[in-house]
Scaffold this active site. Structure first.
Site, PDB file in Angstrom:
ATOM      1  CG  ASN A   1       1.158  -0.562  -3.604  1.00  0.00           C
ATOM      2  OD1 ASN A   1       0.641   0.492  -4.368  1.00  0.00           O
ATOM      3  ND2 ASN A   1       1.151  -0.578  -2.304  1.00  0.00           N
ATOM      4  CD1 TRP A   2       2.879  -1.529 -10.345  1.00  0.00           C
ATOM      5  CD2 TRP A   2       2.354  -0.124 -11.196  1.00  0.00           C
ATOM      6  NE1 TRP A   2       2.875  -2.016 -11.337  1.00  0.00           N
ATOM      7  CE2 TRP A   2       1.996  -1.423 -12.386  1.00  0.00           C
ATOM      8  CE3 TRP A   2       2.604   0.527 -12.610  1.00  0.00           C
ATOM      9  CZ2 TRP A   2       2.070  -1.732 -13.775  1.00  0.00           C
ATOM     10  CZ3 TRP A   2       1.445   0.612 -13.682  1.00  0.00           C
ATOM     11  CH2 TRP A   2       1.950  -0.409 -14.625  1.00  0.00           C
ATOM     12  CE  LYS A   3       5.234   0.838  -1.742  1.00  0.00           C
ATOM     13  NZ  LYS A   3       5.522   0.145  -0.580  1.00  0.00           N
TER      14      LYS A   3
ATOM     15  CG  HIS B   1       0.149   1.197   1.373  1.00  0.00           C
ATOM     16  ND1 HIS B   1       1.449   1.548   2.039  1.00  0.00           N
ATOM     17  CD2 HIS B   1       0.593  -0.685   0.608  1.00  0.00           C
ATOM     18  CE1 HIS B   1       2.605   0.640   1.702  1.00  0.00           C
ATOM     19  NE2 HIS B   1       2.061  -0.468   1.101  1.00  0.00           N
TER      20      HIS B   1
ATOM     21  CD  GLU C   1       4.507   2.863   2.102  1.00  0.00           C
ATOM     22  OE1 GLU C   1       3.979   3.477   0.170  1.00  0.00           O
ATOM     23  OE2 GLU C   1       5.005   2.417   1.241  1.00  0.00           O
TER      24      GLU C   1
ATOM     25  CD  GLU D   1       1.930  -4.112   2.656  1.00  0.00           C
ATOM     26  OE1 GLU D   1       2.264  -5.252   0.973  1.00  0.00           O
ATOM     27  OE2 GLU D   1       1.481  -3.080   2.903  1.00  0.00           O
TER      28      GLU D   1
ATOM     29  N   GLY E   1      10.333  -1.817   1.786  1.00  0.00           N
ATOM     30  CA  GLY E   1      10.473  -1.028   1.564  1.00  0.00           C
ATOM     31  C   GLY E   1      12.077  -1.248   1.927  1.00  0.00           C
TER      32      GLY E   1
ATOM     33  CB  SER F   1      11.584  -6.444   1.746  1.00  0.00           C
ATOM     34  OG  SER F   1      11.401  -4.557   2.275  1.00  0.00           O
TER      35      SER F   1
ATOM     36  N   GLY G   1       5.383  -4.735  -3.653  1.00  0.00           N
ATOM     37  CA  GLY G   1       6.127  -3.542  -4.148  1.00  0.00           C
ATOM     38  C   GLY G   1       6.754  -3.145  -4.470  1.00  0.00           C
ATOM     39  N   GLY G   2       7.950  -2.911  -4.881  1.00  0.00           N
ATOM     40  CA  GLY G   2       9.384  -2.607  -5.572  1.00  0.00           C
ATOM     41  C   GLY G   2       9.533  -3.347  -6.393  1.00  0.00           C
TER      42      GLY G   2
HETATM   43  P1  PGA Z   1       7.711  -3.747  -0.775  1.00  0.00           P
HETATM   44  O1  PGA Z   1       6.155  -3.415  -0.480  1.00  0.00           O
HETATM   45  O2  PGA Z   1       7.573  -4.733  -1.568  1.00  0.00           O
HETATM   46  O3  PGA Z   1       8.570  -2.361  -1.649  1.00  0.00           O
HETATM   47  O4  PGA Z   1       8.219  -3.486   0.621  1.00  0.00           O
HETATM   48  C1  PGA Z   1       5.618  -3.725  -0.303  1.00  0.00           C
HETATM   49  C2  PGA Z   1       3.844  -2.960  -0.244  1.00  0.00           C
HETATM   50  O5  PGA Z   1       4.317  -1.146   0.068  1.00  0.00           O
HETATM   51  O6  PGA Z   1       2.616  -2.660  -1.070  1.00  0.00           O
END
Ligand code: PGA
Length: 251
Positions: free
Chosen positions: A9-11, A96, A98, A168, A174, A213, A234-235
């Protein structure tokens, strides 16, 4: 056996140059990942760039991070399921945390998105998870159950046949804080048991990813748990090296 899935997930990150180099990095290492399915979810505008960089390769799937519930028309700024399919997407992330927290998406909104995604020919990756406050007050299972039930109420249990769930924990996204493998497994087992009470075959087949994470260092211990079938990253999905290391851990 459930085929592991590792989804990036590149966001809201990247540009043309970084997309081309990230896709190249992933495709270069992809051959070593013999079993796990690999999915990348760039920002909308970079999906065609990623598709071009994949150059017809279908061993890396494309997905989006969100979609609108409408098909087309006067919905300024929105993107529909058919547009995503047209751009080469197979998957779409829905719900998600967010989107839920920053853009106020309700359980009902997420369920509606899940439905239109499937109707449009996309496989939804349904994100669920509790906040720190909810975990500390012992509500983790109730929250996750409520988020999943909202979808089942709209589409029915049989539609979970073509879907992925991503657990999640919001406090792990994050933040560098990961659920321990045991903590994650407990929730994954709970989700599978909840679904098994409605349809054993679907529960057995459904892939449940962990997200929050996950990185090259902790992926193996998480994905080795019985009910963890891969990761939503994500990251660590923004660098080919760490993303591929997670793909290898899932392999
Ligand atoms: P993260 O994000 O790996 O940066 O914690 C995961 C996500 O939000 O899908």
């Amino acid at each position: 056996m459930r085929r592991p899935l590792v989804a990036g997930n590149w966001k809201m990150n990247g540009d043309t140059e970084s997309t081309i180099s990230l896709v190249k990095g992933i495709t270069d290492g992809r051959a070593e990942v013999t079993n796990a399915e690999v999915l990348i979810c760039p920002p909308y505008i970079l999906i065609p760039r990623a598709a071009d960089a994949l150059n017809g390769r279908d061993d890396i799937s494309l997905g989006a991070q969100d979609l609108d519930i409408n098909q087309n028309g006067a919905f300024t700024g929105q993107i529909s399921a058919s547009m995503l399919v047209d751009a080469g997407c197979k998957y779409v992330i829905v719900g998600h945390s967010e989107r839920r927290a920053i853009y106020g998406e309700s359980d009902q909104d997420v369920a509606d998105k899940f439905k239109v995604a499937q109707q449009g020919g996309l496989t939804p990756v349904l994100c669920v998870g509790e906040t720190l406050e909810e975990r500390e007050s012992g509500e983790t299972e109730a929250v996750v159950a409520r988020q999943i039930q909202a979808v089942i109420d709209v589409v029915g249990i049989n539609q979970l046949d073509d879907a992925v769930i991503a657990y999640e924990p919001v406090w792990a996204i994050g933040t560098g804080k990961t659920a321990t493998p045991e903590m994650a497994q407990e929730v994954h087992r709970f989700i599978r048991a909840m679904l098994a009470a409605l349809n054993g075959d679907i529960a057995e087949k459904l892939r449940i990813l962990y997200g929050g994470s996950m990185n090259a260092g902790n992926a193996e211990s998480l994905i080795s748990m019985t009910d963890i079938d891969g990761g939503l990253i994500g990251g660590a999905s923004l660098q080919a090296e760490s993303f591929l290391a997670i793909c290898m851990a899932a392999n």
